[in-house]
Design an enzyme around this catalytic site. Structure first.
Site, short mmCIF file in Angstrom:
data_model
loop_
_atom_site.label_atom_id
_atom_site.label_comp_id
_atom_site.label_asym_id
_atom_site.label_seq_id
_atom_site.Cartn_x
_atom_site.Cartn_y
_atom_site.Cartn_z
N LYS A 119 0.85 -1.20 0.00
CA LYS A 119 0.00 0.00 0.00
C LYS A 119 0.88 1.23 0.00
O LYS A 119 1.79 1.35 0.81
CB LYS A 119 -0.89 0.00 1.26
CG LYS A 119 -1.83 1.19 1.33
CD LYS A 119 -3.09 0.93 0.55
CE LYS A 119 -3.84 2.20 0.22
NZ LYS A 119 -3.37 2.90 -1.00
N GLN A 134 7.18 3.96 3.97
CA GLN A 134 5.78 3.53 3.95
C GLN A 134 5.58 2.25 4.77
O GLN A 134 4.54 2.07 5.40
CB GLN A 134 5.35 3.31 2.49
CG GLN A 134 3.86 3.33 2.28
CD GLN A 134 3.29 4.74 2.14
OE1 GLN A 134 3.85 5.56 1.45
NE2 GLN A 134 2.19 5.01 2.80
N LYS A 166 5.39 3.40 8.42
CA LYS A 166 4.22 4.26 8.58
C LYS A 166 2.95 3.43 8.59
O LYS A 166 2.09 3.55 9.47
CB LYS A 166 4.19 5.26 7.43
CG LYS A 166 2.98 6.16 7.43
CD LYS A 166 2.72 6.90 6.12
CE LYS A 166 3.92 7.40 5.39
NZ LYS A 166 3.57 8.43 4.38
N LYS A 210 5.32 1.70 -3.03
CA LYS A 210 5.30 3.06 -3.60
C LYS A 210 5.59 2.97 -5.08
O LYS A 210 6.20 2.00 -5.54
CB LYS A 210 6.40 3.92 -2.96
CG LYS A 210 6.11 5.39 -3.03
CD LYS A 210 5.21 5.83 -1.88
CE LYS A 210 4.69 7.22 -2.03
NZ LYS A 210 4.05 7.69 -0.79
N GLY A 218 -2.64 8.21 -4.35
CA GLY A 218 -1.98 9.42 -4.82
C GLY A 218 -0.74 9.77 -4.01
O GLY A 218 -0.48 9.21 -2.94
N ASP A 219 0.02 10.67 -4.54
CA ASP A 219 1.13 11.33 -3.85
C ASP A 219 1.35 12.62 -4.65
O ASP A 219 0.43 13.06 -5.36
CB ASP A 219 2.37 10.41 -3.82
CG ASP A 219 3.41 10.86 -2.79
OD1 ASP A 219 3.30 10.45 -1.63
OD2 ASP A 219 4.32 11.64 -3.14
N THR A 223 -4.73 13.51 5.62
CA THR A 223 -3.33 13.67 6.03
C THR A 223 -3.17 14.92 6.89
O THR A 223 -2.54 14.88 7.95
CB THR A 223 -2.41 13.71 4.80
OG1 THR A 223 -2.73 12.61 3.95
CG2 THR A 223 -0.95 13.64 5.19
N ASN A 233 -2.29 19.46 -1.11
CA ASN A 233 -3.38 18.81 -0.43
C ASN A 233 -3.17 18.68 1.08
O ASN A 233 -4.07 18.90 1.88
CB ASN A 233 -3.55 17.43 -1.10
CG ASN A 233 -4.51 16.57 -0.38
OD1 ASN A 233 -4.10 15.71 0.41
ND2 ASN A 233 -5.78 16.79 -0.58
N SER A 275 -6.89 5.70 3.87
CA SER A 275 -6.92 4.84 2.69
C SER A 275 -7.31 3.41 3.09
O SER A 275 -8.06 2.74 2.38
CB SER A 275 -5.54 4.81 2.01
OG SER A 275 -5.36 5.94 1.20
N1 GLU Z 1 1.12 9.03 -0.57
C1 GLU Z 1 0.53 9.02 0.73
C2 GLU Z 1 1.59 8.68 1.76
O1 GLU Z 1 2.71 9.09 1.61
C3 GLU Z 1 -0.72 8.17 0.79
C4 GLU Z 1 -0.55 6.75 0.44
C5 GLU Z 1 -1.87 5.95 0.43
O2 GLU Z 1 -2.89 6.49 0.79
O3 GLU Z 1 -1.77 4.78 0.08
O4 GLU Z 1 1.38 8.02 2.74
#
Ligand code: GLU
Length: 448
Positions: free
Chosen positions: A90, A111, A114, A126, A165-166, A210, A241, A380
């Site tokens: 994810k 990630q 996190k 990612k 997204g990112d 976020t 965002n 998410s």
């Molecule tokens: N890009 C965001 C992050 O850095 C969201 C990633 C997601 O929702 O999967 O965590």
């Protein structure tokens, strides 16, 4: 330092010297783990750390698309499925000209921890592309996204890998990407993406999550110091965002964001980005694709500082919310000098490792982005839950869960640092708590 830990870091440094952002994040996370590795000799026996720094798999692929003038363009697409021990991979997709494997791997590595901290079943991944969305027409973006998905669709799925997204990828891009996935697979499998529009399975509060989550985390930090958010001034960076969500929630709780930044400089608004008109204007600025923050100064008649960063402005709280390596040692010195008490990272790895150490040594209260910005990916995961249940939750329900998750992330971080005798250390605590869950799952699943 523990010899095993040191040898793994050395290995990464020499093997990936050409991926400095990845080396930086590995050093940052692993330097917190010394007491954990000492207490768990079985990790070294299973060579857990060398396995953790290698993605389970990573693809690059060709993305060819036609510009409006009929010319063809070729970009590189990436997807890194870094660690799937606790759930499907994810993580977001970043479309930005500077994207290369070192950026994708740094983001993917962060990630993992996190996502683990959220307590939800999501692994780390990612992706992205070196495609530069600036100045592209809507039709060009659509063709690019369709081509991107033609290459990627076989390798993702609601139980396999769930992109989102990112930077450079928002609801519009997710819509085009998901549309192409659905067309190619012939199924309505909307759990394959998060950050979708509400009409086809997006979650309430995901756009705000976020920023809202970061403010909920901040409230925990302030409470620990016996303070409240009411009346606080905040320096933010960026105007995307994430910053939008911070401005909105901070204003609602009686605080004010007084700086925003862009590639062109920063603005200082002493009254704060507090009115709904100002907050909404951030979205307009982003949608314009101009990528300049000066527009805000022109519209609302506030000061604009070309080519400068907002670090050193007198505020109570700094929340770097733009991008990686935005705050170097020289900026950290200015932040400390300005008497800032709280340094709450929001963007992924916004601070160089020496700047972060400096701020902690100066006695600022420092919180790491992998905890602070985890509300986005946590929401998410709530979107995935709604999609698999074929349900739609109310904004209140999602927001309530988001707040609970952020409180838990904060508490888990505090407790993890305490458990290993590190005192009140939110940086080490987040690294340890995030690591522990992934380590347990990897140890249980055998060596591979
Ligand atoms: N890009 C965001 C992050 O850095 C969201 C990633 C997601 O929702 O999967 O965590």
């Amino acid at each position: 330092m523990n010899a095993y830990l040191a040898s793994v870091i050395e290995n990464v440094k020499s093997k990936y010297a050409n991926e400095p952002e990845f080396v930086q994040t590995v050093e940052e996370v692993f330097s917190s783990l010394e007491p954990v590795i000492e207490r768990h000799p079985e990790y070294e026996k299973a060579d857990l750390l060398n396995r953790m720094v290698e993605p389970e798999r990573m693809f690059t692929f060709r993305v060819v698309w036609m510009a409006d003038d009929g010319t063809w363009h070729t970009n590189v697409g990436y997807r890194c499925q870094f660690n799937g021990a606790i759930g499907p991979y994810k993580g977001g997709l970043r479309f930005q000209a500077n994207v290369y494997p070192g950026i994708i791997k740094f983001l993917g590595f962060e990630q993992i921890f996190k996502n683990s901290l959220t307590g939800l079943p999501i692994g780390g991944g990612k992706g992205g592309s070196d495609f530069d969305p600036a100045g592209k027409s809507d039709a060009e973006i659509m063709r690019f996204c369709q081509s991107y998905m033609q290459a990627l669709y076989r390798y993702i799925g609601p139980d396999v890998d769930v992109p989102a997204g990112d930077m450079g990828v928002g609801a519009r891009e997710i819509g085009y990407l998901y549309g192409e996935y659905r067309r190619l697979k012939g199924v309505f499998e909307n759990g394959v993406f998060t950050g979708k529009g509400f009409s086809y399975g997006g979650s309430r509060i995901r756009p705000e999550a976020t920023g809202f989550g970061a403010v909920y985390y901040l409230e925990n930090v302030l409470k620990h110091e016996g303070e409240s958010i009411q009346g606080k001034t905040i320096a933010c960076a960026g105007f995307g965002n994430v910053t939008w969500g911070i401005c909105k929630k901070a204003a609602e709780l009686g605080a004010k964001v007084v700086t925003l930044s862009g590639p062109d400089g920063y603005i200082y608004d002493p009254d704060g980005v507090t009115t709904s008109e100002k907050v909404a204007y951030l979205l307009e600025m982003r949608a314009s694709g101009r990528n300049v923050v000066k527009d805000y100064a022109d519209k609302f008649g506030v000061e604009f500082y070309p080519g400068e960063k907002p670090w050193g402005v007198k505020v109570d709280i700094c929340m770097p919310s733009a991008m990686q390596n935005d705050v170097y040692l020289e900026h950290a010195k200015k932040i400390a000098q300005a008497g800032v008490k709280y340094y709450i990272e929001v963007a992924n790895m916004p601070t160089t490792n020496d700047a972060l150490r400096y701020l902690m040594d100066c006695g600022l209260i420092v919180a790491p982005s992998k905890a602070v910005n985890a509300g986005g990916v946590a929401t998410s995961a709530l979107e995935m839950a709604q999609n698999s249940e074929r349900m739609v939750w109310t904004a209140q329900e999602v927001d309530k869960q988001l707040r609970q998750i952020m409180n838990t992330i904060y508490t888990m971080s505090v407790e993890a640092a305490e458990e290993y005798g590190l005192g009140y250390n939110l940086v080490a605590g987040a690294n340890i708590a995030g690591f522990q869950r992934v380590a347990d799952a990897m140890m249980a699943q055998g060596v591979f």
